[in-house]
Motif scaffolding. Structure first.
Motif, PDB file in Angstrom:
ATOM      1  N   PRO A 218       0.670  -1.194  -0.012  1.00  0.00           N
ATOM      2  CA  PRO A 218      -0.098  -0.065   0.076  1.00  0.00           C
ATOM      3  C   PRO A 218       0.647   1.252  -0.030  1.00  0.00           C
ATOM      4  O   PRO A 218       1.938   1.207   0.308  1.00  0.00           O
ATOM      5  CB  PRO A 218      -0.914  -0.048   1.170  1.00  0.00           C
ATOM      6  CG  PRO A 218       0.240  -0.789   2.318  1.00  0.00           C
ATOM      7  CD  PRO A 218       1.035  -1.790   1.294  1.00  0.00           C
ATOM      8  N   PHE A 219       0.420   2.326  -0.252  1.00  0.00           N
ATOM      9  CA  PHE A 219       0.527   3.539  -0.315  1.00  0.00           C
ATOM     10  C   PHE A 219       0.397   4.175   1.430  1.00  0.00           C
ATOM     11  O   PHE A 219      -0.822   3.962   1.818  1.00  0.00           O
ATOM     12  CB  PHE A 219       0.270   4.883  -1.028  1.00  0.00           C
ATOM     13  CG  PHE A 219       0.995   4.576  -2.369  1.00  0.00           C
ATOM     14  CD1 PHE A 219       1.936   5.140  -2.745  1.00  0.00           C
ATOM     15  CD2 PHE A 219       0.066   3.735  -3.178  1.00  0.00           C
ATOM     16  CE1 PHE A 219       2.406   5.085  -4.282  1.00  0.00           C
ATOM     17  CE2 PHE A 219       0.697   3.784  -4.786  1.00  0.00           C
ATOM     18  CZ  PHE A 219       1.952   4.411  -4.902  1.00  0.00           C
ATOM     19  N   VAL A 220       1.208   4.867   1.989  1.00  0.00           N
ATOM     20  CA  VAL A 220       1.057   5.039   3.428  1.00  0.00           C
ATOM     21  C   VAL A 220       1.070   6.578   3.583  1.00  0.00           C
ATOM     22  O   VAL A 220       1.674   7.357   3.023  1.00  0.00           O
ATOM     23  CB  VAL A 220       2.221   4.600   4.338  1.00  0.00           C
ATOM     24  CG1 VAL A 220       2.021   4.708   5.891  1.00  0.00           C
ATOM     25  CG2 VAL A 220       2.519   3.051   3.936  1.00  0.00           C
ATOM     26  N   THR A 221      -0.045   6.991   4.522  1.00  0.00           N
ATOM     27  CA  THR A 221      -0.039   8.430   4.632  1.00  0.00           C
ATOM     28  C   THR A 221      -0.616   8.431   6.272  1.00  0.00           C
ATOM     29  O   THR A 221      -0.479   7.552   7.064  1.00  0.00           O
ATOM     30  CB  THR A 221      -1.185   9.069   4.027  1.00  0.00           C
ATOM     31  OG1 THR A 221      -1.082  10.780   4.299  1.00  0.00           O
ATOM     32  CG2 THR A 221      -2.602   8.609   4.285  1.00  0.00           C
ATOM     33  N   HIS A 222      -0.419   9.865   6.551  1.00  0.00           N
ATOM     34  CA  HIS A 222      -0.855  10.157   8.096  1.00  0.00           C
ATOM     35  C   HIS A 222      -1.593  11.159   8.376  1.00  0.00           C
ATOM     36  O   HIS A 222      -1.871  12.313   7.673  1.00  0.00           O
ATOM     37  CB  HIS A 222       0.543  10.642   8.847  1.00  0.00           C
ATOM     38  CG  HIS A 222       0.574  10.755  10.152  1.00  0.00           C
ATOM     39  ND1 HIS A 222       0.717   9.731  11.135  1.00  0.00           N
ATOM     40  CD2 HIS A 222       0.338  12.036  10.986  1.00  0.00           C
ATOM     41  CE1 HIS A 222       0.529  10.221  12.167  1.00  0.00           C
ATOM     42  NE2 HIS A 222       0.427  11.399  12.305  1.00  0.00           N
ATOM     43  N   HIS A 223      -2.591  10.852   9.302  1.00  0.00           N
ATOM     44  CA  HIS A 223      -3.686  11.888   9.718  1.00  0.00           C
ATOM     45  C   HIS A 223      -2.984  12.654  10.878  1.00  0.00           C
ATOM     46  O   HIS A 223      -3.008  12.164  11.736  1.00  0.00           O
ATOM     47  CB  HIS A 223      -4.958  11.050   9.929  1.00  0.00           C
ATOM     48  CG  HIS A 223      -6.023  12.243   9.872  1.00  0.00           C
ATOM     49  ND1 HIS A 223      -6.311  12.960  10.994  1.00  0.00           N
ATOM     50  CD2 HIS A 223      -7.199  12.409   8.983  1.00  0.00           C
ATOM     51  CE1 HIS A 223      -7.415  13.613  10.765  1.00  0.00           C
ATOM     52  NE2 HIS A 223      -8.096  13.521   9.653  1.00  0.00           N
ATOM     53  N   ASN A 224      -2.956  14.182  10.733  1.00  0.00           N
ATOM     54  CA  ASN A 224      -2.522  14.735  11.613  1.00  0.00           C
ATOM     55  C   ASN A 224      -3.322  15.004  12.998  1.00  0.00           C
ATOM     56  O   ASN A 224      -2.853  14.881  14.167  1.00  0.00           O
ATOM     57  CB  ASN A 224      -2.002  16.027  11.089  1.00  0.00           C
ATOM     58  CG  ASN A 224      -0.943  16.099  10.106  1.00  0.00           C
ATOM     59  OD1 ASN A 224      -0.269  15.233  10.081  1.00  0.00           O
ATOM     60  ND2 ASN A 224      -0.845  17.058   8.970  1.00  0.00           N
ATOM     61  N   THR A 225      -4.625  15.242  12.583  1.00  0.00           N
ATOM     62  CA  THR A 225      -5.641  15.340  13.873  1.00  0.00           C
ATOM     63  C   THR A 225      -5.583  14.214  14.683  1.00  0.00           C
ATOM     64  O   THR A 225      -5.756  14.190  15.968  1.00  0.00           O
ATOM     65  CB  THR A 225      -6.765  15.968  13.430  1.00  0.00           C
ATOM     66  OG1 THR A 225      -6.800  17.304  12.419  1.00  0.00           O
ATOM     67  CG2 THR A 225      -7.752  16.149  14.183  1.00  0.00           C
ATOM     68  N   LEU A 226      -5.844  13.280  14.117  1.00  0.00           N
ATOM     69  CA  LEU A 226      -6.027  11.750  14.664  1.00  0.00           C
ATOM     70  C   LEU A 226      -4.489  11.163  15.158  1.00  0.00           C
ATOM     71  O   LEU A 226      -4.745  10.238  15.989  1.00  0.00           O
ATOM     72  CB  LEU A 226      -6.730  10.950  13.795  1.00  0.00           C
ATOM     73  CG  LEU A 226      -8.444  11.233  13.581  1.00  0.00           C
ATOM     74  CD1 LEU A 226      -9.009  10.218  12.784  1.00  0.00           C
ATOM     75  CD2 LEU A 226      -9.059  11.531  14.585  1.00  0.00           C
ATOM     76  N   ASP A 227      -3.576  11.737  14.654  1.00  0.00           N
ATOM     77  CA  ASP A 227      -2.192  11.247  14.782  1.00  0.00           C
ATOM     78  C   ASP A 227      -2.227   9.550  14.541  1.00  0.00           C
ATOM     79  O   ASP A 227      -1.758   8.983  15.305  1.00  0.00           O
ATOM     80  CB  ASP A 227      -1.738  11.616  16.199  1.00  0.00           C
ATOM     81  CG  ASP A 227      -0.157  11.223  16.449  1.00  0.00           C
ATOM     82  OD1 ASP A 227       0.381  11.109  15.353  1.00  0.00           O
ATOM     83  OD2 ASP A 227       0.079  10.885  17.430  1.00  0.00           O
ATOM     84  N   MET A 228      -2.685   9.262  13.230  1.00  0.00           N
ATOM     85  CA  MET A 228      -2.929   7.945  13.266  1.00  0.00           C
ATOM     86  C   MET A 228      -2.415   7.644  11.450  1.00  0.00           C
ATOM     87  O   MET A 228      -2.439   8.458  10.741  1.00  0.00           O
ATOM     88  CB  MET A 228      -4.192   7.326  13.212  1.00  0.00           C
ATOM     89  CG  MET A 228      -5.249   7.795  12.152  1.00  0.00           C
ATOM     90  SD  MET A 228      -6.979   7.309  12.654  1.00  0.00           S
ATOM     91  CE  MET A 228      -6.479   5.420  12.115  1.00  0.00           C
ATOM     92  N   ARG A 229      -1.667   6.507  11.330  1.00  0.00           N
ATOM     93  CA  ARG A 229      -1.337   5.939  10.026  1.00  0.00           C
ATOM     94  C   ARG A 229      -2.776   5.433   9.370  1.00  0.00           C
ATOM     95  O   ARG A 229      -3.182   4.784   9.833  1.00  0.00           O
ATOM     96  CB  ARG A 229      -0.436   5.181  10.223  1.00  0.00           C
ATOM     97  CG  ARG A 229       0.171   4.264   8.656  1.00  0.00           C
ATOM     98  CD  ARG A 229       1.298   3.512   9.032  1.00  0.00           C
ATOM     99  NE  ARG A 229       2.603   3.915   9.317  1.00  0.00           N
ATOM    100  CZ  ARG A 229       3.626   3.679   8.759  1.00  0.00           C
ATOM    101  NH1 ARG A 229       3.909   2.431   8.359  1.00  0.00           N
ATOM    102  NH2 ARG A 229       4.843   4.378   9.028  1.00  0.00           N
ATOM    103  N   LEU A 230      -2.547   6.014   8.070  1.00  0.00           N
ATOM    104  CA  LEU A 230      -3.699   5.515   6.973  1.00  0.00           C
ATOM    105  C   LEU A 230      -3.295   5.027   6.009  1.00  0.00           C
ATOM    106  O   LEU A 230      -1.859   5.366   5.462  1.00  0.00           O
ATOM    107  CB  LEU A 230      -4.708   6.549   6.977  1.00  0.00           C
ATOM    108  CG  LEU A 230      -5.747   7.033   8.145  1.00  0.00           C
ATOM    109  CD1 LEU A 230      -6.454   8.300   7.810  1.00  0.00           C
ATOM    110  CD2 LEU A 230      -6.391   6.008   8.529  1.00  0.00           C
ATOM    111  N   TYR A 231      -3.843   4.213   4.973  1.00  0.00           N
ATOM    112  CA  TYR A 231      -3.510   3.500   4.100  1.00  0.00           C
ATOM    113  C   TYR A 231      -4.313   3.964   2.864  1.00  0.00           C
ATOM    114  O   TYR A 231      -5.451   3.878   2.723  1.00  0.00           O
ATOM    115  CB  TYR A 231      -3.288   2.101   3.810  1.00  0.00           C
ATOM    116  CG  TYR A 231      -2.408   1.655   5.150  1.00  0.00           C
ATOM    117  CD1 TYR A 231      -1.192   1.452   5.056  1.00  0.00           C
ATOM    118  CD2 TYR A 231      -2.752   1.470   6.414  1.00  0.00           C
ATOM    119  CE1 TYR A 231      -0.206   1.049   5.805  1.00  0.00           C
ATOM    120  CE2 TYR A 231      -2.071   0.963   7.449  1.00  0.00           C
ATOM    121  CZ  TYR A 231      -0.902   0.619   7.146  1.00  0.00           C
ATOM    122  OH  TYR A 231      -0.120   0.373   8.240  1.00  0.00           O
TER     123      TYR A 231
END
Length: 515
Positions: A218-231
């Protein structure tokens, strides 16, 4: 800000800039706000005799693709999305002042014209222009076109440049537009076919906390407000099956999916597929649906079921051949690999030129052997059925042989165009398969699927017998249109950087991962 970024402008571009200054000095705005057309160029061409007889004044607009000047008269070719038409400018008809403006028109300019239809002495359909308005001045000449004495020759043929600057490709090579028009018609035909059979179109998340539904990185990204890794999703399968659990009997979604994998003639990191799921059905139902859908689309788009792709003439007419995967591998290799041990799989893979690494799962090796020995020779439409269970962590075990699953891939012209299952609905079996995938991840298999606890919980609630299908829109469009590369059917394909930005991006990604 200087548009040339301090560089010296080439003479032809400097001349265009000078024309902009001249036009403004004459009170002409080179980029006005709107223009009302009465017809498209194609509408005028289709009913030209009627317009010629009626002497109706027509208002059309488009881009100039040829200009030929002869003193106080000029000829030009006007092109819009629907076609081309010759224009005739005459000083005494448009007026001397307007003709002075027209003399500043160049190939590539977008103009609006009004006038009446007539035929020249050579019989060419032409619009005698009574009024002309500049709608967009072309200040960067179309690089694909060469001008000589006002005429255009040579096409925009460098493929790399065409893909990077699709807007130029669409201007200079109008036949390219037809591929994308057909792509839209294919999507619309699929949507219509499914809606007529009571499938509901839905939307599911692109950003997912747990990716799944396919074997891919997968491609990986990050949600700043939730401070969580997303794909970015690699497939939407697991969410669509949650909807089947929730009580929807038939659902489908056209999804943009993202897989962090190599780029080649049939792969792009960002691609489109349609996934559909039907409760109370199995993979036999999906085979019938697939061949009916694809052959019907070919008939609707091309007027027949025969296509030419990869140098082969292929007939998509149903019924398609149906063959078990392991039988095909045995015919090609002379070996029965169903349930074979690791050493046997590795030996067979190496014998047939498949790269072998310790981190590879047995499923990956089997898939590689199939891809090298069988798939390229499956030219006519073939349903490759009944894969080994280790290759399909989301498919239901075969009702007659628990070593297999009820799965098929449709292979046409040596390439897979779709994948389908009788969906696994046993939560205990699914949990064990996820655990097996976790072990593969620990061994270094970057394409194995992570454990999705919530999806297992959904199966524990209860999912009815279900059939699912994923059909690649890009490859289907390639097949129907005869396109040689996936880049020919994606407006803006992913391209390798042409400057040093690639290294900068990699360094930035490493720094971010480290953080």
């Amino acid at each position: 800000m200087k548009p040339n970024r301090g560089r010296k402008l080439p003479p032809v571009i400097r001349q265009r800039h000078e024309k902009v200054d001249k036009l403004r000095a004459m009170g002409v705005e080179p980029w006005p706000w709107s223009y009302e057309r009465s017809h498209t160029v194609g509408q005028v061409a289709d009913a030209f005799e009627d317009f010629e007889t009626s002497k109706e004044s027509l208002r059309i607009a488009g881009r100039l693709t040829a200009v030929r000047r002869m003193g106080k008269v000029s000829f030009a070719q006007l092109q819009d999305f629907s076609g081309k038409l010759q224009l005739f400018f005459q000083s005494e008809k448009v007026g001397a002042d307007s003709f002075d403006v027209i003399k500043l028109f160049d190939i590539g300019d977008i103009v609006g014209v009004s006038g009446k239809a007539f035929r020249t002495k050579t019989g060419e359909a032409t619009l005698s222009v009574e009024e002309a308005v500049l709608l967009a001045k072309n200040v960067y000449p179309l690089p694909s076109l060469k001008e000589k004495d006002g005429q255009v020759f040579d096409e925009f043929s460098d493929k790399d440049q065409r893909y990077r600057q699709r807007y130029l490709d669409l201007i200079v090579n109008p036949e390219v537009r037809e591929v994308f028009v057909k792509r839209t018609r294919i999507v619309n035909a699929i949507r219509r076919y499914l809606e007529e059979r009571d499938y509901l179109e839905v939307e599911t998340p692109v950003l997912q906390p747990v990716y799944g539904g396919a074997a891919a990185r997968p491609f990986v990204t990050h949600h700043n407000t939730l401070d969580m890794r997303l794909y970015l999703r690699i497939a939407n399968e697991l969410y669509l099956k949650r909807l089947i659990v929730g009580g929807f009997d038939r659902v489908f979604e056209f999804s943009r999916d993202f897989r962090n994998e190599g780029i080649d003639r049939t792969h792009n990191p960002e691609f489109t597929q349609v996934e559909l799921y039907a409760a109370f059905k199995d993979y036999q139902y999906m085979m019938d649906l697939t061949e009916e859908l694809v052959s019907g689309i070919a008939q609707e788009i091309n007027g027949h079921t025969k296509v030419c792709w990869n140098g082969h003439e292929i007939d998509l007419k149903r019924p398609w051949r149906r063959a078990p995967m392991m039988d095909l591998i045995r015919e090609a290799t002379g070996e029965d690999l169903l349930g074979a041990d690791r050493a046997t799989l590795e030996a067979c893979a190496k014998k047939h030129g498949v790269e072998v690494e310790a981190s590879m799962s047995d499923a990956t090796l089997l898939d590689g052997i199939f891809g090298e020995t069988v798939e390229p020779d499956l030219v006519q439409p073939t349903f490759v059925m009944d894969h080994p269970v280790e290759m399909s962590p989301l498919a239901k075990r075969h009702r007659r042989d628990p070593r297999l699953v009820e799965r098929f891939e449709a292979v046409v012209g040596g390439k897979e165009i779709c994948n389908a299952f009788s969906e696994l609905s046993d939560p205990f079996d699914q949990k064990q398969r996820f655990m097996d995938q976790d072990e593969a991840i620990q061994r270094g298999d970057e394409e194995a699927q992570p454990f999705d606890e919530d999806f297992v919980k959904a199966l524990e609630v209860g999912m009815p017998p279900t059939a699912g299908l994923g059909l690649g829109i890009d490859r289907l469009t390639m097949l129907i249109t005869g396109a040689e590369s996936i880049r020919d059917v994606i407006f803006f394909p992913t391209m390798r950087p042409v400057d040093g930005s690639r290294k900068k991006d990699k360094d930035a990604a490493k720094k971010e991962d480290g953080a």
